[in-house]
Design a protein around this motif. Structure first.
Motif, PDB file in Angstrom:
ATOM      1  N   LEU A  56       0.826  -1.198   0.000  1.00  0.00           N
ATOM      2  CA  LEU A  56       0.000   0.000   0.000  1.00  0.00           C
ATOM      3  C   LEU A  56       0.869   1.260   0.000  1.00  0.00           C
ATOM      4  CD1 LEU A  56      -3.024  -0.109  -0.043  1.00  0.00           C
ATOM      5  CD2 LEU A  56      -3.048   0.303   2.413  1.00  0.00           C
TER       6      LEU A  56
ATOM      7  N   LYS B  54      -4.444   5.983   3.530  1.00  0.00           N
ATOM      8  CA  LYS B  54      -5.744   5.776   4.175  1.00  0.00           C
ATOM      9  C   LYS B  54      -6.929   6.064   3.264  1.00  0.00           C
ATOM     10  CE  LYS B  54      -3.919   6.499   8.748  1.00  0.00           C
ATOM     11  NZ  LYS B  54      -3.352   7.570   9.532  1.00  0.00           N
TER      12      LYS B  54
ATOM     13  N   VAL C 237      -8.642  -1.245   2.971  1.00  0.00           N
ATOM     14  CA  VAL C 237      -7.798  -0.102   3.313  1.00  0.00           C
ATOM     15  C   VAL C 237      -8.426   0.685   4.458  1.00  0.00           C
ATOM     16  CG1 VAL C 237      -6.866   2.068   2.495  1.00  0.00           C
ATOM     17  CG2 VAL C 237      -6.880   0.099   1.002  1.00  0.00           C
ATOM     18  N   LEU C 238      -9.738   0.944   4.305  1.00  0.00           N
ATOM     19  CA  LEU C 238     -10.405   1.775   5.308  1.00  0.00           C
ATOM     20  C   LEU C 238     -10.496   1.056   6.652  1.00  0.00           C
ATOM     21  CD1 LEU C 238     -13.199   3.357   3.117  1.00  0.00           C
ATOM     22  CD2 LEU C 238     -11.128   4.428   3.983  1.00  0.00           C
TER      23      LEU C 238
ATOM     24  N   LYS D 298      -8.383  -1.011   7.813  1.00  0.00           N
ATOM     25  CA  LYS D 298      -7.058  -0.985   8.428  1.00  0.00           C
ATOM     26  C   LYS D 298      -6.808   0.365   9.107  1.00  0.00           C
ATOM     27  CE  LYS D 298      -4.141  -3.768   5.587  1.00  0.00           C
ATOM     28  NZ  LYS D 298      -3.144  -3.689   4.522  1.00  0.00           N
ATOM     29  N   ALA D 299      -7.342   1.399   8.490  1.00  0.00           N
ATOM     30  CA  ALA D 299      -7.018   2.760   8.933  1.00  0.00           C
ATOM     31  C   ALA D 299      -7.675   3.120  10.269  1.00  0.00           C
ATOM     32  CB  ALA D 299      -7.477   3.760   7.887  1.00  0.00           C
TER      33      ALA D 299
END
Lengths: 337, 460
Positions: A40, A332, B456-457, B459-460
């Motif tokens: 990422l 993010k 992704v979200l 994880k954030a």
């Protein structure tokens, strides 16, 4: 000012644009495998130049095309003379261009890691070779009275040009790390800042060594004199200020300063060349100049009209594309793969 | 082998390879732009899926086309420096303008298109893909302007030991350019059309009759039909033009040794190139005259007469191109072109009539015909360039004089091997990716993208 001089300046402008723009995306490519640990992060780093690298590369293609059109003998002597170096550069650029598009097309860490290292090599090699090439232009290479290069690959690898190569490599990498500290967030931002701080001193030292060597290895001293004038001095002052600006976290200004260093160093070299475009080390009279290497006045006129119309348009939409994607890239948010 | 032979092989290999991808880029960029326009106007999600699906395949192809194009631009200076010196005054201008006008547009707006799905307005996003398509096709016009000068020099004078431009307008209005570009353009539409057809056929058979691929199939059929039909009609115009401007090229294409009036067209000739005569031939009387002048009479000049004329004009020498290569590549191009037209007509009729109830065999034919345009394109370019020999610039400058005089055979040999190896690796990788992306489940594409986003979200 005659058209030959205008085209000399235009080609200098194309090289400035190319080194300034592709300079940072070479730097980003070189730093990619080191700054980005997980996928990422690497994607975020690539996306910071994703929209731009291809357009930046066109600056080189346009510079090449402009040399061909305005100074065909320069194009012919340079490209056939620096043959093997250019082959290596082309192979690097082929691999690099494909890598940007293909690295994310498979969800496989081995595949992606391999392409990331290709991006590294594909950025590292041209960043180094451009410094070597430019140094040889001004230092002079063996050219006979028929404008033919009579040296070989190893003629190009002299201490001066090699230092020039390392200087361009370090300068572009520094430029890229500062660019990244303007484009990333969180951990990646911290990483980019750290690298920039570490790179500044060696880049500055090598650059100054290169300048000093230049006084011995080229005829810059006799051409520019003890006081080289404002442009080279400003190039030096700009790189010196970068260390301080990075320390107080003014990355925006630091980026402006590396840009000035790149632009003004390129101008200095072109001023040193003028009115020559390639210096002959065999006999100064056999150097290629903006007159003996140029196209006919008619072609130069046609090309000038085309350039006057289209260069501003290109600049406008390229600037606009930077403006659209001005936001920082964060791991993010949703990343375009 | 000497540097000249190696440099010629290098030019042939890199150019033919580059042109595997260029027609797909030219044709597919417009196809994707049309699909996205349909989405923009109707809001139908199927069109959006089409845009995304074909857009990915476009990008995989585009990348390789661009990077091999860099070699093309640099090659003139590297391997053909004497040509560059003689011709730079004229040849450099279209190349520089190509970069300035077309490459910048293509690359900048492609960046905006790839990364702009959610960042720019729908209108600007749509405009971006159109600008990419226009940029790509503009670039074809400029490079063909340069090539057309090599086929038919216009607007120049030989001064100071080189060809100098005297009339830029003549160069961009060169008659050769305006028969050549449309031929290349519609060839590109056909190439993209058959690719779309083939992959849609595969999807329809393997994954069921999805709306996206029914629509794509119909689109591809029409695209292939229009492309094949016009490429043939315009090819005919181009051939008639060729007889006037490059008679030796046509004579070589037909293996026509002696001038004839009325001239017969060869269906099949097995000739003796050395002694310039037929060993065995089947000919249609008068057909070549008809092809040339739309009537069954009129002289078409033969190779021997043209050789004699050329010797008078340019001095002693061999002015006959390799006849066998010219003859067969011309026939392959034309023959495959007609085969493409036939398949495109039958497929279009069936697609609109039978609601995709084809026989399995027909799907297979459609699938494999994806390679036909590339065969025709390749044969066409080999014919165009080989049948111009011994000239790089027709009647003006010879190939043997064009090569770099400072580059050794070893250096050219090294670069030839290096390019060939890297090109071979690239095509394996590219075909692999095309396969992977061509067989994707079109409904999963959006989901996949969302999942990446969600993971992704979270994880954030």
């Amino acid at each position: 000012m005659d058209l030959n001089t205008i085209w000399f300046i235009l080609i200098a402008v194309l090289f400035i644009g190319f080194f300034f723009l592709e300079g940072f995306d070479y730097g980003v490519g070189i730093l990619l495998p080191f700054l980005g640990k997980e996928d990422l992060e690497r994607r975020a780093i690539i996306n910071s130049i994703g929209t731009h690298w291809d357009g930046n590369e066109v600056w080189m293609l346009t510079a090449g095309g402009a040399m061909f059109a305005a100074f065909p003998n320069w194009y012919a002597t340079l490209f056939s003379g620096f043959y093997l170096a250019l082959v290596v550069m082309l192979l690097a650029l082929i691999a690099r261009g494909v890598a940007f598009e293909y690295r994310s097309k498979k969800d496989d860490p081995v595949w992606r890691n391999r392409w990331d290292w290709i991006i590294f090599a594909g950025s590292f090699i041209p960043a180094l070779l451009w410094g070597i090439a430019i140094s040889n232009l001004i230092r002079g290479v063996p050219i006979d009275d028929k404008m033919n290069f009579t040296g070989n690959f190893f003629t190009l690898l002299n201490p001066y040009s090699l230092i020039g190569g390392v200087a361009s490599l370090l300068l572009f990498t520094l430029h890229g790390s500062i660019f990244l500290s303007l484009k990333l967030t969180d951990n990646l931002l911290e990483g980019a800042r750290k690298v920039a701080k570490k790179l500044w001193l060696p880049a500055t030292i090598v650059l100054f060594v290169y300048v000093i060597l230049g006084y011995f290895e080229t005829d810059m001293f006799s051409k520019l004199g003890v006081n080289p004038g404002a442009i080279p001095i400003l190039a030096g002052l700009a790189i010196l200020s970068v260390g301080y600006l990075l320390k107080i976290q003014k990355e925006g200004w630091a980026f402006v300063m590396t840009a000035i260093t790149i632009a003004f160093s390129t101008i200095t070299i072109f001023m040193g060349l003028f009115p020559r475009v390639m210096v002959s080390s065999t006999n100064p009279d056999w150097s290629l100049t903006i007159y003996n290497a140029s196209s006919s006045p008619y072609t130069l006129k046609v090309m000038t009209i085309v350039a006057i119309i289209f260069v501003p348009i290109v600049l406008a939409y390229q600037a606009w594309s930077y403006w659209i994607f001005r936001k920082r890239v964060s791991t993010k948010q949703k990343l375009e793969y | 082998m000497d540097a000249l032979t190696l440099a010629r092989w290098q030019f042939a290999i890199t150019t033919v390879y580059h042109f595997f991808f260029v027609p797909i880029t030219l044709g597919l960029s417009i196809a994707v732009a049309i699909m996205q326009t349909a989405y923009y106007r109707t809001g139908n999600e199927a069109y959006k899926k089409m845009t995304k699906f074909w857009g990915k395949l476009f990008l995989i192809n585009f990348a390789i086309g661009v990077v091999t194009g860099i070699v093309q631009e640099f090659q003139f200076g590297m391997n053909w420096s004497q040509y560059s010196r003689f011709m730079g005054d004229i040849f450099g201008a279209p190349l520089a303008i190509e970069a300035l006008l077309a490459f910048f547009m293509e690359s900048t707006f492609l960046g905006i298109w790839i990364f702009g799905w959610e960042r720019v307005s729908k209108k600007i996003h749509l405009a971006s893909i159109w600008l990419v398509a226009i940029g790509s096709n503009l670039s074809a016009i400029w490079i063909l302007a340069a090539n057309s000068f090599m086929q038919q020099p216009v607007g120049y004078a030989v001064r100071n030991g080189r060809a100098e431009m005297t009339d830029f307008f003549a160069i961009i209005t060169n008659g050769h350019l305006w028969v050549q570009f449309p031929h290349v353009f519609f060839g590109a539409l056909a190439t993209a059309g058959f690719l779309i057809l083939a992959i849609s056929a595969y999807q329809l058979v393997k994954k069921g009759k999805h709306e996206v691929f029914k629509k794509s199939f119909k689109f591809g059929a029409v695209y292939a039909l229009v492309g094949s039909l016009l490429v043939i009609l315009l090819g005919h115009t181009q051939a008639q033009y060729m007889i006037k401007v490059q008679p030796m090229k046509m004579a070589a294409a037909e293996a026509l040794w002696e001038s004839e009036n009325p001239a017969s067209m060869s269906l099949f000739t097995f000739g003796d190139e050395k002694n310039r005569k037929d060993v065995f031939a089947i000919k249609i009387p008068g057909a070549l005259s008809f092809l040339a002048y739309n009537k069954f009479e009129g002289e078409v000049k033969g190779i021997k007469n043209l050789q004699a004329e050329a010797e008078q004009k340019f001095g002693p020498g061999d002015y006959v191109p390799p006849v066998a290569v010219s003859y067969w590549t011309f026939r392959i191009m034309v023959g495959v072109g007609f085969l493409m037209l036939l398949i495109a007509i039958l497929t279009t009729i069936q697609a609109y009539k039978t609601k995709f109830e084809f026989k399995p065999l027909w799907y297979k034919i459609v699938f494999w015909s994806m390679f036909l345009p590339t065969i025709a394109n390749t044969a066409g370019w080999i014919f165009t360039e080989i049948a111009r020999q011994p000239w790089t610039v027709f009647g003006l400058f010879k190939t043997a004089d064009s090569v770099s005089n400072t580059v050794s055979a070893g250096e050219v040999g090294f670069s030839l091997i290096a390019y060939t190896v890297i090109y071979a690796i690239l095509i394996v990788v590219m075909v692999g990716l095309m396969k992977k992306y061509a067989s994707r489940d079109v409904d999963e594409i959006e989901k996949e993208e969302k999942e990446v986003n969600n993971s992704v979200l979270s994880k954030a």
